[in-house]
Motif scaffolding. Structure first.
Motif, PDB file in Angstrom:
ATOM      1  N   THR A   5     -85.492  -2.581  95.564  1.00  0.00           N
ATOM      2  CA  THR A   5     -85.762  -3.413  94.385  1.00  0.00           C
ATOM      3  C   THR A   5     -84.490  -4.215  94.074  1.00  0.00           C
ATOM      4  OG1 THR A   5     -85.086  -1.760  92.738  1.00  0.00           O
ATOM      5  CG2 THR A   5     -87.370  -1.660  93.518  1.00  0.00           C
ATOM      6  N   GLY A   6     -84.651  -5.264  93.283  1.00  0.00           N
ATOM      7  CA  GLY A   6     -83.495  -6.138  93.008  1.00  0.00           C
ATOM      8  C   GLY A   6     -83.038  -6.846  94.271  1.00  0.00           C
ATOM      9  N   ALA A   7     -83.984  -7.115  95.179  1.00  0.00           N
ATOM     10  CA  ALA A   7     -83.637  -7.546  96.538  1.00  0.00           C
ATOM     11  C   ALA A   7     -83.039  -8.947  96.608  1.00  0.00           C
ATOM     12  CB  ALA A   7     -84.876  -7.459  97.435  1.00  0.00           C
ATOM     13  N   THR A   8     -83.189  -9.735  95.528  1.00  0.00           N
ATOM     14  CA  THR A   8     -82.564 -11.060  95.521  1.00  0.00           C
ATOM     15  C   THR A   8     -81.224 -11.028  94.774  1.00  0.00           C
ATOM     16  OG1 THR A   8     -83.841 -11.602  93.542  1.00  0.00           O
ATOM     17  CG2 THR A   8     -84.762 -12.329  95.635  1.00  0.00           C
ATOM     18  N   GLY A   9     -80.818  -9.841  94.319  1.00  0.00           N
ATOM     19  CA  GLY A   9     -79.590  -9.721  93.522  1.00  0.00           C
ATOM     20  C   GLY A   9     -78.373  -9.431  94.387  1.00  0.00           C
ATOM     21  N   ASN A  10     -77.238  -9.259  93.711  1.00  0.00           N
ATOM     22  CA  ASN A  10     -75.956  -9.055  94.414  1.00  0.00           C
ATOM     23  C   ASN A  10     -76.006  -7.833  95.331  1.00  0.00           C
ATOM     24  OD1 ASN A  10     -74.305 -11.178  93.120  1.00  0.00           O
ATOM     25  ND2 ASN A  10     -74.701 -10.009  91.266  1.00  0.00           N
ATOM     26  N   VAL A  11     -76.436  -6.699  94.790  1.00  0.00           N
ATOM     27  CA  VAL A  11     -76.430  -5.459  95.575  1.00  0.00           C
ATOM     28  C   VAL A  11     -77.647  -5.400  96.497  1.00  0.00           C
ATOM     29  CG1 VAL A  11     -76.428  -2.937  95.469  1.00  0.00           C
ATOM     30  CG2 VAL A  11     -75.194  -4.248  93.739  1.00  0.00           C
ATOM     31  N   GLY A  12     -78.824  -5.699  95.927  1.00  0.00           N
ATOM     32  CA  GLY A  12     -80.062  -5.568  96.696  1.00  0.00           C
ATOM     33  C   GLY A  12     -80.070  -6.423  97.962  1.00  0.00           C
ATOM     34  N   SER A  30     -88.864  -8.432  94.641  1.00  0.00           N
ATOM     35  CA  SER A  30     -88.364  -9.217  93.492  1.00  0.00           C
ATOM     36  C   SER A  30     -89.611  -9.695  92.756  1.00  0.00           C
ATOM     37  CB  SER A  30     -87.510 -10.392  93.970  1.00  0.00           C
ATOM     38  OG  SER A  30     -88.279 -11.260  94.761  1.00  0.00           O
ATOM     39  N   ARG A  31     -89.401 -10.309  91.579  1.00  0.00           N
ATOM     40  CA  ARG A  31     -90.593 -10.708  90.816  1.00  0.00           C
ATOM     41  C   ARG A  31     -91.424 -11.739  91.552  1.00  0.00           C
ATOM     42  NH1 ARG A  31     -87.511 -11.471  85.314  1.00  0.00           N
ATOM     43  NH2 ARG A  31     -85.950 -11.967  86.881  1.00  0.00           N
ATOM     44  N   ALA A  32     -90.747 -12.692  92.210  1.00  0.00           N
ATOM     45  CA  ALA A  32     -91.491 -13.756  92.901  1.00  0.00           C
ATOM     46  C   ALA A  32     -91.829 -13.371  94.341  1.00  0.00           C
ATOM     47  CB  ALA A  32     -90.675 -15.043  92.879  1.00  0.00           C
ATOM     48  N   GLY A  47     -93.197  -7.879  92.731  1.00  0.00           N
ATOM     49  CA  GLY A  47     -93.477  -6.781  91.811  1.00  0.00           C
ATOM     50  C   GLY A  47     -92.558  -6.897  90.621  1.00  0.00           C
ATOM     51  N   ASP A  48     -93.065  -6.453  89.469  1.00  0.00           N
ATOM     52  CA  ASP A  48     -92.270  -6.510  88.237  1.00  0.00           C
ATOM     53  C   ASP A  48     -91.986  -5.078  87.800  1.00  0.00           C
ATOM     54  OD1 ASP A  48     -91.362  -6.682  85.604  1.00  0.00           O
ATOM     55  OD2 ASP A  48     -92.544  -8.489  85.197  1.00  0.00           O
ATOM     56  N   LEU A  49     -90.711  -4.728  87.698  1.00  0.00           N
ATOM     57  CA  LEU A  49     -90.319  -3.350  87.366  1.00  0.00           C
ATOM     58  C   LEU A  49     -90.687  -2.977  85.930  1.00  0.00           C
ATOM     59  CD1 LEU A  49     -86.849  -3.318  89.179  1.00  0.00           C
ATOM     60  CD2 LEU A  49     -88.906  -2.095  89.902  1.00  0.00           C
ATOM     61  N   ASN A  50     -91.071  -3.963  85.131  1.00  0.00           N
ATOM     62  CA  ASN A  50     -91.588  -3.662  83.786  1.00  0.00           C
ATOM     63  C   ASN A  50     -93.088  -3.398  83.816  1.00  0.00           C
ATOM     64  OD1 ASN A  50     -89.168  -3.880  82.313  1.00  0.00           O
ATOM     65  ND2 ASN A  50     -89.282  -6.115  82.469  1.00  0.00           N
ATOM     66  N   ARG A 107     -76.362   3.805  77.043  1.00  0.00           N
ATOM     67  CA  ARG A 107     -77.701   4.303  76.670  1.00  0.00           C
ATOM     68  C   ARG A 107     -78.713   4.047  77.771  1.00  0.00           C
ATOM     69  NH1 ARG A 107     -77.066   2.985  71.367  1.00  0.00           N
ATOM     70  NH2 ARG A 107     -77.946   0.908  71.618  1.00  0.00           N
ATOM     71  N   TYR A 108     -78.756   2.784  78.309  1.00  0.00           N
ATOM     72  CA  TYR A 108     -79.820   2.520  79.283  1.00  0.00           C
ATOM     73  C   TYR A 108     -79.519   3.145  80.630  1.00  0.00           C
ATOM     74  CZ  TYR A 108     -78.099  -1.492  82.160  1.00  0.00           C
ATOM     75  OH  TYR A 108     -77.443  -2.299  83.052  1.00  0.00           O
ATOM     76  N   LEU A 109     -78.220   3.246  80.965  1.00  0.00           N
ATOM     77  CA  LEU A 109     -77.906   3.874  82.255  1.00  0.00           C
ATOM     78  C   LEU A 109     -78.177   5.378  82.211  1.00  0.00           C
ATOM     79  CD1 LEU A 109     -74.631   2.013  83.345  1.00  0.00           C
ATOM     80  CD2 LEU A 109     -76.945   1.687  84.229  1.00  0.00           C
ATOM     81  N   SER A 130     -66.973  -2.380  87.589  1.00  0.00           N
ATOM     82  CA  SER A 130     -67.334  -3.807  87.514  1.00  0.00           C
ATOM     83  C   SER A 130     -67.440  -4.417  88.916  1.00  0.00           C
ATOM     84  CB  SER A 130     -66.266  -4.578  86.736  1.00  0.00           C
ATOM     85  OG  SER A 130     -66.228  -4.137  85.402  1.00  0.00           O
ATOM     86  N   PHE A 131     -68.385  -5.345  89.044  1.00  0.00           N
ATOM     87  CA  PHE A 131     -68.611  -5.977  90.348  1.00  0.00           C
ATOM     88  C   PHE A 131     -67.654  -7.161  90.546  1.00  0.00           C
ATOM     89  CE2 PHE A 131     -73.522  -5.126  90.512  1.00  0.00           C
ATOM     90  CZ  PHE A 131     -73.292  -3.777  90.318  1.00  0.00           C
ATOM     91  N   MET A 132     -67.167  -7.346  91.772  1.00  0.00           N
ATOM     92  CA  MET A 132     -66.379  -8.551  92.088  1.00  0.00           C
ATOM     93  C   MET A 132     -67.205  -9.809  91.830  1.00  0.00           C
ATOM     94  SD  MET A 132     -64.368  -7.462  95.543  1.00  0.00           S
ATOM     95  CE  MET A 132     -63.174  -6.118  95.545  1.00  0.00           C
ATOM     96  N   SER A 133     -68.507  -9.705  92.008  1.00  0.00           N
ATOM     97  CA  SER A 133     -69.377 -10.878  91.833  1.00  0.00           C
ATOM     98  C   SER A 133     -69.406 -11.371  90.386  1.00  0.00           C
ATOM     99  CB  SER A 133     -70.796 -10.563  92.318  1.00  0.00           C
ATOM    100  OG  SER A 133     -71.228  -9.320  91.797  1.00  0.00           O
ATOM    101  N   ASN A 134     -68.903 -10.562  89.424  1.00  0.00           N
ATOM    102  CA  ASN A 134     -68.809 -11.055  88.039  1.00  0.00           C
ATOM    103  C   ASN A 134     -67.911 -12.293  87.971  1.00  0.00           C
ATOM    104  OD1 ASN A 134     -70.321  -8.817  87.422  1.00  0.00           O
ATOM    105  ND2 ASN A 134     -68.681  -7.687  86.433  1.00  0.00           N
ATOM    106  N   ALA A 135     -67.014 -12.442  88.963  1.00  0.00           N
ATOM    107  CA  ALA A 135     -66.130 -13.617  88.988  1.00  0.00           C
ATOM    108  C   ALA A 135     -66.916 -14.917  89.177  1.00  0.00           C
ATOM    109  CB  ALA A 135     -65.082 -13.469  90.084  1.00  0.00           C
TER     110      ALA A 135
END
Ligand SMILES: NC(=O)c1ccc[n+]([C@@H]2O[C@H](COP(=O)([O-])OP(=O)(O)OC[C@H]3O[C@@H](n4cnc5c(N)ncnc54)[C@H](OP(=O)(O)O)[C@@H]3O)[C@@H](O)[C@H]2O)c1
Length: 274
Positions: A5-12, A30-32, A47-50, A107-109, A130-135
């Motif tokens: 899941t999160g396959a279009t994101g930084n980690v996924g 991913s959602r789309a 798929g939507d994780l919600n 809380r959410y984690l 923190s992720f390097m990608s936050n840069a």
């Protein structure tokens, strides 16, 4: 079969690549259900994780699940995974889950981790700093100017490349011995924001200058991108100092057999985003 899941994101996206390169069959959710840029042989699924009912079919025949934290459908998705015969779930969490503080992030984690523990599935938690990608959030400024304004200029953090988070997750999905384990993962060096700006400048052939935001300016700047409870959480971590992200841990090397990537390597790999 692995479901990422999160396959279009930084980690996924890095995890999909790592599993595909290891010759594993992968579904990338991913959602789309975006297929663009996926390695050959990887199937894109929407798929939507919600909305767990949209994820159920993608669990069919899956052996290992990589789960993004904090979505509304998580409890049901875990129940569906158990029913579908999924053997192991790797949850992307965060080092802040260690901290005993009631803020929006912890809380959410912590809720996500509790649900996984209670799911009846075998699990591993990956808790990055923190992720390097936050840069990447600095890219707009850097395109426009040599002056780069950064929040929390005095806070040293051992940021990690999402590539390394993904490779730790790939090991936890593919190999035995990670059941019931929490892997807190960091990059190889604790840097100040100004160090990262300097390295980005060197990578781009530019002389960038760091300007530290005051806490008040940082609150306003962050408020434009994050809901207030998240900004409050970042202030608990980095101003009140309840989370120390400057500690460098050996976890990535222990699990993958090689050193975690440096910020310089991340910057070179992502230079075109600046
Ligand atoms: N950044 C940090 O410093 C840091 C540190 C520790 C932990 N974390 C954790 O890491 C996570 C972010 O990871 P990341 O940077 O790899 O993610 P990201 O790049 O922000 O991407 C988010 C991914 O989730 C997907 N997504 C979003 N909403 C969705 C939904 N409702 N249903 C299905 N998929 C959905 C997105 O795909 P589409 O938009 O294409 O659907 C995308 O693939 C956060 O949960 C955070 O807590 C981050």
């Amino acid at each position: 079969m692995f479901l990422v899941t999160g396959a279009t994101g930084n980690v996924g996206a890095e995890l999909v690549r790592a599993l595909a390169e290891a010759g594993e069959p992968v579904r990338a959710l991913s959602r789309a259900g975006r297929a663009e840029g996926l390695p050959p042989g990887v199937t894109a699924v929407a798929g939507d994780l919600n909305r767990p009912e949209t994820v159920r079919a993608a669990l069919d025949g899956v052996r290992g699940l990589f789960l993004m934290p904090g979505y509304g459908g998580q409890r049901q998705i875990l129940a569906d995974a158990l029913a579908a015969g999924v053997e192991h779930v790797v949850l992307l969490s965060g080092k802040s889950a260690e901290v005993d503080d009631d803020n929006a992030v912890t809380r959410y984690l912590r809720a996500a981790e509790s649900e996984v523990r209670a799911s009846g599935l075998s699990w591993t938690f990956v808790r990055p700093v923190s992720f390097m990608s936050n840069a990447s959030a600095l890219a707009d400024q850097i395109r426009k100017s040599d002056e780069v304004r950064v929040p929390f200029p005095g806070v040293r953090t051992a940021d990690i490349d999402p590539y390394d988070i993904a490779h730790v997750a790939a090991h936890a999905l593919r190999s035995p011995g990670h059941e019931g384990r929490v892997h807190t993962v960091t990059g190889p060096e604790a840097l100040l924001p100004a160090d990262r700006v300097r390295i980005l400048g060197e990578t781009l052939g530019r002389e960038l200058r760091t300007v530290g935001l005051t806490d008040e300016e940082a609150r306003t700047a962050m408020g434009a991108h994050f809901p207030a409870p998240y900004v409050d959480a970042f202030f608990r971590f980095f101003v009140d100092g309840i989370l120390d992200e400057s500690v460098v841990l050996p976890t990535v090397r222990e699990i993958t057999g090689r050193a975690p990537r440096t910020f310089e390597q991340w910057a070179r790999a992502h230079a075109d985003a600046f």
